[in-house]
Enzyme design. Structure first.
Site, mmCIF file in Angstrom:
data_model
loop_
_atom_site.group_PDB
_atom_site.id
_atom_site.type_symbol
_atom_site.label_atom_id
_atom_site.label_comp_id
_atom_site.label_asym_id
_atom_site.label_seq_id
_atom_site.Cartn_x
_atom_site.Cartn_y
_atom_site.Cartn_z
ATOM 1 N N ASP A 90 0.813 -1.211 0.000
ATOM 2 C CA ASP A 90 0.000 0.000 0.000
ATOM 3 C C ASP A 90 0.849 1.265 0.000
ATOM 4 O OD1 ASP A 90 -2.563 1.476 0.393
ATOM 5 O OD2 ASP A 90 -1.655 1.962 2.328
ATOM 6 N N LEU A 146 -7.262 6.170 3.206
ATOM 7 C CA LEU A 146 -7.341 7.337 2.329
ATOM 8 C C LEU A 146 -6.086 7.559 1.499
ATOM 9 C CD1 LEU A 146 -9.073 9.898 4.727
ATOM 10 C CD2 LEU A 146 -10.097 8.698 2.793
ATOM 11 N N ARG A 147 -5.069 6.706 1.701
ATOM 12 C CA ARG A 147 -3.851 6.899 0.919
ATOM 13 C C ARG A 147 -4.134 6.743 -0.580
ATOM 14 N NH1 ARG A 147 -0.445 3.712 3.523
ATOM 15 N NH2 ARG A 147 0.538 5.357 4.730
ATOM 16 N N GLY A 148 -5.026 5.830 -0.931
ATOM 17 C CA GLY A 148 -5.374 5.641 -2.339
ATOM 18 C C GLY A 148 -5.984 6.886 -2.946
ATOM 19 N N VAL A 196 -3.069 9.505 -3.414
ATOM 20 C CA VAL A 196 -2.176 9.153 -4.526
ATOM 21 C C VAL A 196 -2.894 9.317 -5.857
ATOM 22 C CG1 VAL A 196 -0.850 7.286 -5.586
ATOM 23 C CG2 VAL A 196 -0.778 7.613 -3.111
#
Length: 652
Positions: A202, A283-285, A288
């Site tokens: 991830d 929320l990293r997706g 990015v």
């Protein structure tokens, strides 16, 4: 200087060619335009130009200005560069140089990666002198890790943390140094050699899957170009010099345009809708995906994000972040993505005063299935190919003693991290043992004519900490797939137990191999691999039927272990034999199997015999086999950690 293969010469690496950049080249370019994306992980089979394209990337990136003489490549335009070599005067000399590509070898030590303090000077002279590591050299450049899935987990954590924070703090025995560490992290891997943990997967901004083209014409063109390069590297590179220059200029223009690209609220909401619909955790997706969409708009020369940018960003940033089962490969069905996005000519920022158009509903399709793997043909006829039930939490089996293998989470071992158990000479891995170093130096201070309060040290005074942690092991499954195991219900239980043990091996970073025996012979159904995903696929298709060549299975297991220990002498195997203990194939099968078991026992391997016998009338042959193997005996139901807990509670 060695001539590198040109970036545009790789198939899919020339933006001016029909079709433009493929996903691998595009992901690398976008990460170079916007390092905040978080780097790229390239997954694919061997021989697909992964390393070639990554090494060529540095040649097409615009050169950078650095403070002359600074070991950390500080940007002269920064008011206060984060460099141990600073502070720098306002009129410090400036040098222009190409972007560096720093390669991190899989076997690198932590000190080599992070850097270290010169301990002799720190303790003897009171001077803190930092020896920069690979991350310092990679600052404002590219850090490339080939076979990143084989890198120790704690080093991958350090790399990803540094890449996310943009700085690195090195602490060694109360001495601390901080420097900038902003780099584009690029990792390549072959999934057949093992997957990254989901937590680490991830952390990579973008992930792409690559494979060799199946079109014979394209394959022939790739070979033709490679042969031409090998015959005349300089002449071949010269033919692509113009393409490289145009690509460099386009990347520079995109970097300059990047701060001015508009990302509207409507586009952000659409990114949120896509991530939610695809079951993206965290929320990293979303973050990015937003950065990638902006970088793609800049790459296309636009000052605002549109639907095409969102589509590319989702395709590159989200497949590896979808919620999935432990053995499922990352992936995404592009038809599903198409269902979540309006047509490409639709404005992503609709008129706020007008009605919102009705977009198509998701089609509910699942993630893309992993490609079929080549599998050895089964020996003899098959009578059962039942699948496994859902895996459960398996009890922990370990190798006896203390090893020195690669870091993992199964058996006790001497490692570079873990509990400090003592000290030894400085020529071994491990942090400095300060107290033992001072104690070794104390008796010699008079002879060294010590003056003042400082202790005079010599290299042979240094003592390193001896630490104990956990290692990964080779878990070798020896599976009886003969007729006595062919009953559907029994084979289902056996396969469920193996699936549970495979899941345990996945979590503990082990390598696995599978030997099966039935009919008249044994075969290596799965060579030793770090990919338990492939092992799980093979498990589902194991057939059963025929006679029981138990001796052949044990002999083959011994051969597999012998070969693996030749490759890696530090490898310590854990042998897991799943059988009912019957032996019915060949001449005098019982005596032969007992001799084979005794021979394995003499090798000192840690072995577990899982008794798969069922029914009221039991022969107890698996227990007898365990005695000959000097193995731990475990009835099949007790492979489950929960079942074992229930037994203990019942006996209390």
């Amino acid at each position: 200087m060695e001539q590198l293969y040109p970036f545009p010469a790789v198939l899919g690496g020339d933006p001016d060619a029909p079709g433009g950049l493929d996903d691998m080249a595009l992901a690398l370019v976008l990460s170079a335009i916007s390092p905040g994306i978080g780097g790229v992980l390239i997954r694919g089979e061997k021989g697909t130009a992964k390393s070639t394209l990554v090494r060529a990337l540095a040649q097409v990136l615009p050169p950078i200005d650095v403070v002359a003489g600074d070991r950390f490549s500080s940007d002269p335009t920064e008011p206060q560069p984060l460099s141990p070599d600073g502070p720098f005067p306002a009129d410090a000399a400036v040098a222009t140089r190409p972007v560096r590509l720093v390669e991190l070898p899989v076997g690198a030590t932590e000190d080599r990666v992070l850097g270290s303090i010169q301990l002799e000077r720190a303790l003897g002279d009171g001077v803190v002198e930092f020896e920069p590591g690979l991350l310092a050299r990679a600052n404002r450049g590219i850090l490339y890790v080939d076979e990143v899935n084989l890198l120790a987990d704690h080093l991958v954590d350090l790399l990803l943390d540094a890449a996310a924070m943009g700085r690195l703090t090195v602490e060694r025995d109360a001495v601390s140094v901080t420097h900038a560490a902003r780099f584009v992290l690029v990792g390549t891997m072959n999934p057949e050699e093992g997957e990254l943990r989901p937590q680490l997967l991830d952390r990579f901004g973008l992930t792409v899957e690559v494979s060799a083209p199946r079109d014979p014409v394209l394959r022939a063109e790739a070979v033709r170009r490679r042969l031409a390069f090998d015959a005349d590297p300089d002449g071949f590179a010269g033919r692509y010099a113009g393409s490289e220059q145009r690509l460099q200029m386009r990347i520079r223009a995109a970097q300059q345009l990047l701060p001015d690209v508009a990302l509207t609220d409507a586009a952000l909401v659409k990114i949120g809708e896509i991530c939610a619909a695809l079951d993206v955790d965290g929320l990293r997706g979303d973050i990015v995906c937003a950065r990638t969409a902006v970088a793609h708009a800049a790459w296309q020369g636009r000052d605002a994000v549109n639907i095409d940018d969102l589509r590319v960003a989702a395709r590159l940033a989200l497949p590896h972040r979808r919620r999935r089962k432990p053995f499922d490969a990352p992936g995404m069905d592009e038809n599903e993505l198409d269902g979540l996005l309006p047509p490409q000519d639709c404005d992503p920022d609709p008129d706020p005063d007008g009605p919102e158009p009705d977009g198509p509903e998701p089609d509910g399709g699942g993630s893309a299935a992993p490609p079929d793997q080549a599998r050895p043909a089964p020996t003899g006829g098959s009578t059962s190919t039942v699948g496994a039930d859902s895996a459960y939490r398996a009890r922990l089996f370990t190798v006896d003693g203390v090893g020195a293998g690669s870091a993992g989470r199964r058996s006790r071992a001497r490692t570079s991290s873990g509990r400090r158990m003592g000290a030894t000479a400085a020529d071994v891995a491990g942090g400095l043992h300060l107290f033992e170093t001072l104690r070794a130096a104390a008796p010699h201070q008079g002879a060294r004519r010590r003056r003042g309060g400082r202790i005079l040290l010599q290299p042979n005074d240094l003592r390193r900490a001896v630490r104990e942690g956990r290692e990964a092991n080779l878990v070798l499954f020896v599976v009886d797939t003969s007729g006595s195991m062919a009953a559907a219900e029994r084979m289902r239980h056996v396969k469920t137990a193996i699936a549970s043990l495979l899941l345990d091996a996945y979590r503990r970073r082990d390598r696995v191999a599978v030997v099966t025996f039935r009919g008249t012979q044994a075969e290596l159904a799965l060579p030793a691999t770090g990919s338990v995903e492939i092992a799980a696929v093979r498990l589902d298709e194991l057939p059963a039927g025929g006679r029981t060549p138990l001796a052949e299975g044990l002999i083959e297991a011994g051969e597999v272990i012998r070969r693996e220990r030749l490759r890696d002498p530090a490898c310590r195997p854990l042998l897991v034999v799943l059988t009912d203990g019957r032996a019915t194939a060949g001449n005098d099968p019982v005596a032969r199997s007992q001799r084979a078991a005794s021979h394995l026992a003499e090798q000192g391997f840690s072995t577990v015999v899982v008794d798969c016998e069922a029914g009221r009338m039991r022969l107890g042959l698996a227990r007898t086999l365990a005695e000959h193997l000097r193995a731990e005996y475990v009835p099949l139901p007790q492979v489950s950690a929960e079942a074992l807990t229930d037994i203990v509670k019942g006996a209390a």
